[in-house]
Design a protein around this motif. Sequence first.
Motif, short mmCIF file in Angstrom:
data_model
loop_
_atom_site.label_atom_id
_atom_site.label_comp_id
_atom_site.label_asym_id
_atom_site.label_seq_id
_atom_site.Cartn_x
_atom_site.Cartn_y
_atom_site.Cartn_z
N GLU A 182 117.39 59.59 84.22
CA GLU A 182 115.93 59.64 84.84
C GLU A 182 115.73 58.17 85.42
N ALA A 183 116.23 57.15 84.44
CA ALA A 183 116.33 55.65 84.90
C ALA A 183 117.29 55.53 86.08
N ALA A 184 118.36 56.22 86.00
CA ALA A 184 119.48 55.99 87.03
C ALA A 184 119.13 56.27 88.12
N ARG A 185 118.21 57.33 88.26
CA ARG A 185 117.94 57.79 89.47
C ARG A 185 116.74 56.85 90.23
N ALA A 186 115.88 56.41 89.20
CA ALA A 186 114.86 55.50 89.69
C ALA A 186 115.42 54.19 90.24
N VAL B 130 119.48 41.43 91.35
CA VAL B 130 118.45 42.29 91.17
C VAL B 130 118.05 41.86 89.67
N THR B 131 116.86 41.73 89.65
CA THR B 131 116.26 40.97 88.31
C THR B 131 115.87 42.13 87.39
N ARG B 132 115.84 41.42 86.12
CA ARG B 132 115.18 42.20 84.96
C ARG B 132 113.72 42.62 85.26
N GLU B 133 112.99 41.83 85.99
CA GLU B 133 111.63 42.08 86.16
C GLU B 133 111.55 43.02 87.15
N GLN B 134 112.34 42.95 88.18
CA GLN B 134 112.17 44.13 89.24
C GLN B 134 112.70 45.58 88.77
N ILE B 135 113.68 45.52 87.78
CA ILE B 135 113.96 46.82 87.04
C ILE B 135 112.79 47.27 86.10
N GLU B 136 112.33 46.46 85.41
CA GLU B 136 111.32 46.74 84.34
C GLU B 136 110.20 47.30 85.16
N ALA B 137 109.94 46.70 86.34
CA ALA B 137 108.76 47.41 87.10
C ALA B 137 108.83 48.72 87.50
N LEU B 138 110.03 49.10 87.36
CA LEU B 138 110.32 50.63 87.72
C LEU B 138 110.48 51.55 86.52
#
Length: 315
Positions: A80-84, A198-206
């Motif tokens: 699921e995370a991969a798709r997001a 692509v930052t940690r913050e950008q990833i965590e927002a998703l």
Amino acid sequence: MSVPIRPLDDPDARAEAARILRAGGLVAFATETVYGLGADATDETAVAKIFAAKGRPRFNPLISHVPDVETAFALGQATEAARAVAQAFWPGPLTLVLRRAEGCPIAWLTSAGLETVAIRVPGKPDARALLAEVGRPIAAPSANRSGRVSPTNAAHVAAEGFDGLDVILDGGACTVGLESTVLDVSGETPRLLRPGSVTREQIEALVGPIELAGHGDAITAPGMLASHYAPAAPVRLNATELRAGEVGLDFAGHLGAEADLSPTGDPVEAAANLFALLRALDRQGVAAIAVAQIPEAGLGAAINDRLRRAAAPRG
Ligand code: AMP
Ligand code: MG
């Protein structure tokens, strides 16, 4: 002889490069991150040529580049995370580590024997056009010799003086100029293995909170995996004869064993066979593996590095 440099935006140059890649050659090409030293990720020998050209002292897993998200998730299992994150950041400077899909054709040397594969859909449209033309995943670490900085234009690549490089596809200066972010989405919680644009913050927002590598486990430095493929059977190195209960992993016929990394004593061939042969011995359920001595020259050093880890006491 200097390596030819051709424009990545020229369809004829891409078609010729695609033929070279399908035939097992090496092609350096521009992406938005850095220039990659590419080879057919499904061809063990072609991938061994990447390590030989870079002079890498060890086999770390390589990123396979594909033209689109669909191809990526045919090679690796989507979570699921991969798709997001794929939906948000692909094409782009993000690499996802996924569990191998059933029947995944990526060579064992590409993934350094691991059950996971690292995949990226690059943001540069001409790079994707090349990948679509090849029709196979392309393994491509940065196009620099081991220990040198990553190249961000074609002249940098040419200056490395790679042995065995067939052509450089010039796509101008890289717009990102930094290696891709590497995110492991193969497990329960995503883990950041390498920071990038692509930052940690950008990833965590998703996807919510993620783990950082280096906190107590797997990765100690970028490109250095503490966890690695090791055969189930104990491994004895520098064997000069087979002892009772042992099966040989031979080099240049020294042990007279059936499984030989390279009957002719060629380190590139040995590298190409290394993980696949270890896995084949594992599948046979052998009690112990005795490995013949392998000279340190060329890829021998990386082969021995990996075999020493396979032989090290298990924790
Ligand atoms: P490079 O190909 O030089 O850009 O580096 C690839 C990066 O991705 C390195 O940091 C590797 O350790 C990491 N990587 C590639 N495949 C895997 C994998 N299957 N598991 C964990 N890390 C990986
Ligand atoms: Mg690099």
